[in-house]
Design a protein around this motif. Structure first.
Motif, PDB file in Angstrom:
ATOM      1  N   ILE A 136       0.801  -1.188  -0.048  1.00  0.00           N
ATOM      2  CA  ILE A 136      -0.183  -0.037  -0.235  1.00  0.00           C
ATOM      3  C   ILE A 136       0.983   1.220  -0.032  1.00  0.00           C
ATOM      4  CG2 ILE A 136      -1.923  -0.869   1.112  1.00  0.00           C
ATOM      5  CD1 ILE A 136      -0.928   0.527   3.805  1.00  0.00           C
ATOM      6  N   PRO A 137       0.453   2.261  -0.506  1.00  0.00           N
ATOM      7  CA  PRO A 137       1.419   3.632  -0.269  1.00  0.00           C
ATOM      8  C   PRO A 137       1.647   4.190   1.168  1.00  0.00           C
ATOM      9  CG  PRO A 137      -0.861   3.755  -1.778  1.00  0.00           C
ATOM     10  CD  PRO A 137      -0.987   2.577  -1.047  1.00  0.00           C
ATOM     11  N   ASP A 138       2.702   4.825   1.217  1.00  0.00           N
ATOM     12  CA  ASP A 138       3.132   5.076   2.577  1.00  0.00           C
ATOM     13  C   ASP A 138       2.050   6.017   3.256  1.00  0.00           C
ATOM     14  OD1 ASP A 138       5.637   3.925   1.969  1.00  0.00           O
ATOM     15  OD2 ASP A 138       6.585   5.756   1.849  1.00  0.00           O
ATOM     16  N   ALA A 139       1.451   6.911   2.491  1.00  0.00           N
ATOM     17  CA  ALA A 139       0.274   7.832   3.259  1.00  0.00           C
ATOM     18  C   ALA A 139      -0.675   7.374   3.647  1.00  0.00           C
ATOM     19  CB  ALA A 139       0.286   8.939   2.449  1.00  0.00           C
ATOM     20  N   ALA A 140      -1.074   5.902   3.157  1.00  0.00           N
ATOM     21  CA  ALA A 140      -2.405   5.264   3.493  1.00  0.00           C
ATOM     22  C   ALA A 140      -2.210   4.443   4.615  1.00  0.00           C
ATOM     23  CB  ALA A 140      -2.918   4.474   2.338  1.00  0.00           C
ATOM     24  N   TYR A 141      -1.099   4.021   5.141  1.00  0.00           N
ATOM     25  CA  TYR A 141      -1.047   3.306   6.315  1.00  0.00           C
ATOM     26  C   TYR A 141      -1.738   3.320   7.430  1.00  0.00           C
ATOM     27  CZ  TYR A 141       1.197   0.047   9.699  1.00  0.00           C
ATOM     28  OH  TYR A 141       1.382  -0.802  10.958  1.00  0.00           O
ATOM     29  N   ASP A 142      -1.983   4.710   8.002  1.00  0.00           N
ATOM     30  CA  ASP A 142      -2.520   4.950   9.225  1.00  0.00           C
ATOM     31  C   ASP A 142      -4.228   4.760   9.016  1.00  0.00           C
ATOM     32  OD1 ASP A 142      -0.289   5.618  10.751  1.00  0.00           O
ATOM     33  OD2 ASP A 142      -0.392   7.891  10.116  1.00  0.00           O
ATOM     34  N   ASP A 143      -4.709   5.056   7.908  1.00  0.00           N
ATOM     35  CA  ASP A 143      -6.142   4.895   7.691  1.00  0.00           C
ATOM     36  C   ASP A 143      -6.506   3.435   7.674  1.00  0.00           C
ATOM     37  OD1 ASP A 143      -6.530   7.481   7.356  1.00  0.00           O
ATOM     38  OD2 ASP A 143      -6.287   7.702   5.176  1.00  0.00           O
ATOM     39  N   TRP A 144      -5.329   2.641   7.024  1.00  0.00           N
ATOM     40  CA  TRP A 144      -5.467   1.280   7.213  1.00  0.00           C
ATOM     41  C   TRP A 144      -5.504   0.663   8.450  1.00  0.00           C
ATOM     42  CZ3 TRP A 144      -6.900  -2.583   3.512  1.00  0.00           C
ATOM     43  CH2 TRP A 144      -6.876  -2.267   2.296  1.00  0.00           C
ATOM     44  N   TRP A 145      -4.562   1.244   9.327  1.00  0.00           N
ATOM     45  CA  TRP A 145      -4.503   0.839  10.722  1.00  0.00           C
ATOM     46  C   TRP A 145      -5.900   0.947  11.485  1.00  0.00           C
ATOM     47  CZ3 TRP A 145      -1.187  -2.189  13.615  1.00  0.00           C
ATOM     48  CH2 TRP A 145      -1.417  -2.141  15.002  1.00  0.00           C
ATOM     49  N   ASP A 146      -6.270   2.436  11.180  1.00  0.00           N
ATOM     50  CA  ASP A 146      -7.334   2.694  12.144  1.00  0.00           C
ATOM     51  C   ASP A 146      -8.648   1.935  11.730  1.00  0.00           C
ATOM     52  OD1 ASP A 146      -5.881   4.768  13.345  1.00  0.00           O
ATOM     53  OD2 ASP A 146      -6.661   6.460  11.819  1.00  0.00           O
ATOM     54  N   ARG A 147      -8.859   1.682  10.276  1.00  0.00           N
ATOM     55  CA  ARG A 147     -10.197   0.947   9.837  1.00  0.00           C
ATOM     56  C   ARG A 147     -10.036  -0.412  10.461  1.00  0.00           C
ATOM     57  NH1 ARG A 147     -11.523  -1.841   5.550  1.00  0.00           N
ATOM     58  NH2 ARG A 147      -9.783  -1.388   4.209  1.00  0.00           N
ATOM     59  N   LEU A 148      -8.875  -1.156  10.001  1.00  0.00           N
ATOM     60  CA  LEU A 148      -8.880  -2.593  10.424  1.00  0.00           C
ATOM     61  C   LEU A 148      -8.879  -2.709  12.028  1.00  0.00           C
ATOM     62  CD1 LEU A 148      -6.683  -3.743   7.706  1.00  0.00           C
ATOM     63  CD2 LEU A 148      -9.091  -4.112   7.749  1.00  0.00           C
ATOM     64  N   SER A 149      -8.214  -1.961  12.644  1.00  0.00           N
ATOM     65  CA  SER A 149      -7.964  -2.368  14.285  1.00  0.00           C
ATOM     66  C   SER A 149      -9.343  -2.351  15.052  1.00  0.00           C
ATOM     67  CB  SER A 149      -7.157  -1.291  14.722  1.00  0.00           C
ATOM     68  OG  SER A 149      -7.552   0.073  14.744  1.00  0.00           O
ATOM     69  N   GLU A 150     -10.530  -1.747  14.210  1.00  0.00           N
ATOM     70  CA  GLU A 150     -11.712  -1.691  15.016  1.00  0.00           C
ATOM     71  C   GLU A 150     -12.301  -3.174  14.858  1.00  0.00           C
ATOM     72  OE1 GLU A 150     -14.358   0.766  12.772  1.00  0.00           O
ATOM     73  OE2 GLU A 150     -13.299   2.588  13.084  1.00  0.00           O
ATOM     74  N   ALA A 151     -11.934  -4.078  13.984  1.00  0.00           N
ATOM     75  CA  ALA A 151     -12.418  -5.496  14.037  1.00  0.00           C
ATOM     76  C   ALA A 151     -11.235  -6.510  14.241  1.00  0.00           C
ATOM     77  CB  ALA A 151     -13.267  -5.577  12.710  1.00  0.00           C
ATOM     78  N   TYR A 152     -10.208  -6.102  14.259  1.00  0.00           N
ATOM     79  CA  TYR A 152      -9.091  -7.142  14.275  1.00  0.00           C
ATOM     80  C   TYR A 152      -8.061  -6.791  15.258  1.00  0.00           C
ATOM     81  CZ  TYR A 152     -10.907  -8.961   9.923  1.00  0.00           C
ATOM     82  OH  TYR A 152     -11.691  -9.457   8.708  1.00  0.00           O
ATOM     83  N   ASP A 153      -7.469  -7.857  15.787  1.00  0.00           N
ATOM     84  CA  ASP A 153      -6.431  -7.454  16.782  1.00  0.00           C
ATOM     85  C   ASP A 153      -5.098  -7.483  15.959  1.00  0.00           C
ATOM     86  OD1 ASP A 153      -4.820  -7.462  19.054  1.00  0.00           O
ATOM     87  OD2 ASP A 153      -4.928  -9.374  19.744  1.00  0.00           O
ATOM     88  N   LEU A 154      -4.391  -6.285  15.613  1.00  0.00           N
ATOM     89  CA  LEU A 154      -3.631  -6.400  14.705  1.00  0.00           C
ATOM     90  C   LEU A 154      -2.334  -6.546  15.241  1.00  0.00           C
ATOM     91  CD1 LEU A 154      -4.891  -3.419  12.465  1.00  0.00           C
ATOM     92  CD2 LEU A 154      -5.145  -5.643  12.162  1.00  0.00           C
ATOM     93  N   GLU A 155      -1.216  -6.851  14.717  1.00  0.00           N
ATOM     94  CA  GLU A 155       0.299  -6.582  15.135  1.00  0.00           C
ATOM     95  C   GLU A 155       0.848  -5.829  14.149  1.00  0.00           C
ATOM     96  OE1 GLU A 155       2.541  -9.853  16.522  1.00  0.00           O
ATOM     97  OE2 GLU A 155       0.954 -11.005  17.121  1.00  0.00           O
ATOM     98  N   GLU A 156       2.057  -5.170  14.562  1.00  0.00           N
ATOM     99  CA  GLU A 156       2.494  -4.207  13.641  1.00  0.00           C
ATOM    100  C   GLU A 156       4.274  -4.290  13.847  1.00  0.00           C
ATOM    101  OE1 GLU A 156       2.166   0.401  12.739  1.00  0.00           O
ATOM    102  OE2 GLU A 156       2.836   0.083  14.701  1.00  0.00           O
ATOM    103  N   ALA A 157       4.962  -4.246  12.610  1.00  0.00           N
ATOM    104  CA  ALA A 157       6.565  -4.389  12.844  1.00  0.00           C
ATOM    105  C   ALA A 157       6.794  -3.375  12.017  1.00  0.00           C
ATOM    106  CB  ALA A 157       6.909  -5.803  12.135  1.00  0.00           C
ATOM    107  N   GLN A 158       8.186  -2.876  12.197  1.00  0.00           N
ATOM    108  CA  GLN A 158       8.754  -1.586  11.302  1.00  0.00           C
ATOM    109  C   GLN A 158      10.227  -2.381  10.704  1.00  0.00           C
ATOM    110  OE1 GLN A 158       8.296   1.942  13.038  1.00  0.00           O
ATOM    111  NE2 GLN A 158       9.571   3.162  11.692  1.00  0.00           N
ATOM    112  N   PHE A 159      10.358  -1.849   9.507  1.00  0.00           N
ATOM    113  CA  PHE A 159      11.596  -2.476   8.833  1.00  0.00           C
ATOM    114  C   PHE A 159      12.113  -1.165   8.122  1.00  0.00           C
ATOM    115  CE2 PHE A 159       8.055  -5.880   8.517  1.00  0.00           C
ATOM    116  CZ  PHE A 159       8.783  -6.676   9.217  1.00  0.00           C
ATOM    117  N   GLY A 160      13.103  -0.607   9.093  1.00  0.00           N
ATOM    118  CA  GLY A 160      13.434   0.809   8.539  1.00  0.00           C
ATOM    119  C   GLY A 160      12.486   1.681   8.632  1.00  0.00           C
TER     120      GLY A 160
END
Length: 230
Positions: A68-92
């Protein structure tokens, strides 16, 4: 040698349940619908969802990553976290989130240099292998280059038309597992060139024409080398 990833196929138990996840939750566009499979557009790669009815089957418990585009990430996190127990990792500087589809595949959605909007490609697939040395040599001869070796010496990351991770049996981030009997399709101009590179080590040659070559790699994964799309 290989110029692109044409498709990744996953095995699903119930098509409608899987369709709801990928079409409604992840906003992928359905391109084809057949009795035993659905084909979604994921950028230039097709995501195939397939009921177990014949060979090749789709992959089981496959870990793979959508771009996904860099700028879209926060929107994806906010939307999916409402229904899913997400995990996150950072690579650089890039972040990825992880969730599971209804059939137990670990879906990563990560920041990449893509235009979007929405999901725009598959940038990583993880295969389970019995021998890292054997698998790494096989995929190196198809043009993949080793870029990282896990500290535990049980995984290798290679780069080609997408990132290919080869894992001996283990759990990764978000308890992901490498896929078994995964079905991958690769684009290239001359499919028989790929066959010539690995013919002495494939488990089987399933099809051979000027336009399409289908083989099973040493771990039983189906690889199609083709001049076309799915």
């Amino acid at each position: 040698m290989l110029t692109g990833l044409s498709w990744l196929a996953l095995e699903v138990k119930y098509l409608e349940r899987a369709r709801s996840f990928y079409e409604e939750t992840l906003n992928l566009t359905l391109a084809q619908e057949r009795d035993t499979e659905l084909v979604f557009e994921a950028g230039e790669t097709a995501l195939v969802l397939r009921r177990p009815a014949a060979f090749p089957r789709g992959g089981l418990h496959t870990h793979f990553a959508f771009s996904i585009p860099d700028a879209a990430y926060d929107d994806w996190w906010d939307r999916l976290s409402e229904a899913y127990d997400l995990e996150e990792a950072q690579f650089g500087s890039a972040r990825s989130l992880y969730l599971y589809d209804p059939d137990g595949n670990c879906v990563e959605i990560g920041q990449q240099d893509v235009a979007g909007p929405g999901i725009d490609g598959i940038f990583e697939v993880v295969l389970e292998v019995e021998s890292l040395e054997r698998a790494t040599s096989f995929y190196a001869d198809l043009g993949f280059e080793t870029v990282d070796t896990g500290a535990d010496r049980k995984r290798v990351r290679m780069q080609g038309p997408m990132a290919l991770e080869l894992w001996e049996p283990q759990l990764g981030i978000a308890d992901a597992r490498g896929g078994v009997h995964v079905d991958l399709g690769f684009r290239l101009d001359e499919p028989k060139v790929a066959l010539d590179a690995v013919a002495d080590r494939v488990r089987a040659i399933e099809q051979e024409t000027d336009e399409t070559v289908v083989v099973r790699d040493p771990d039983g994964h189906f690889l199609t080398f083709t001049t076309g799309q799915y």
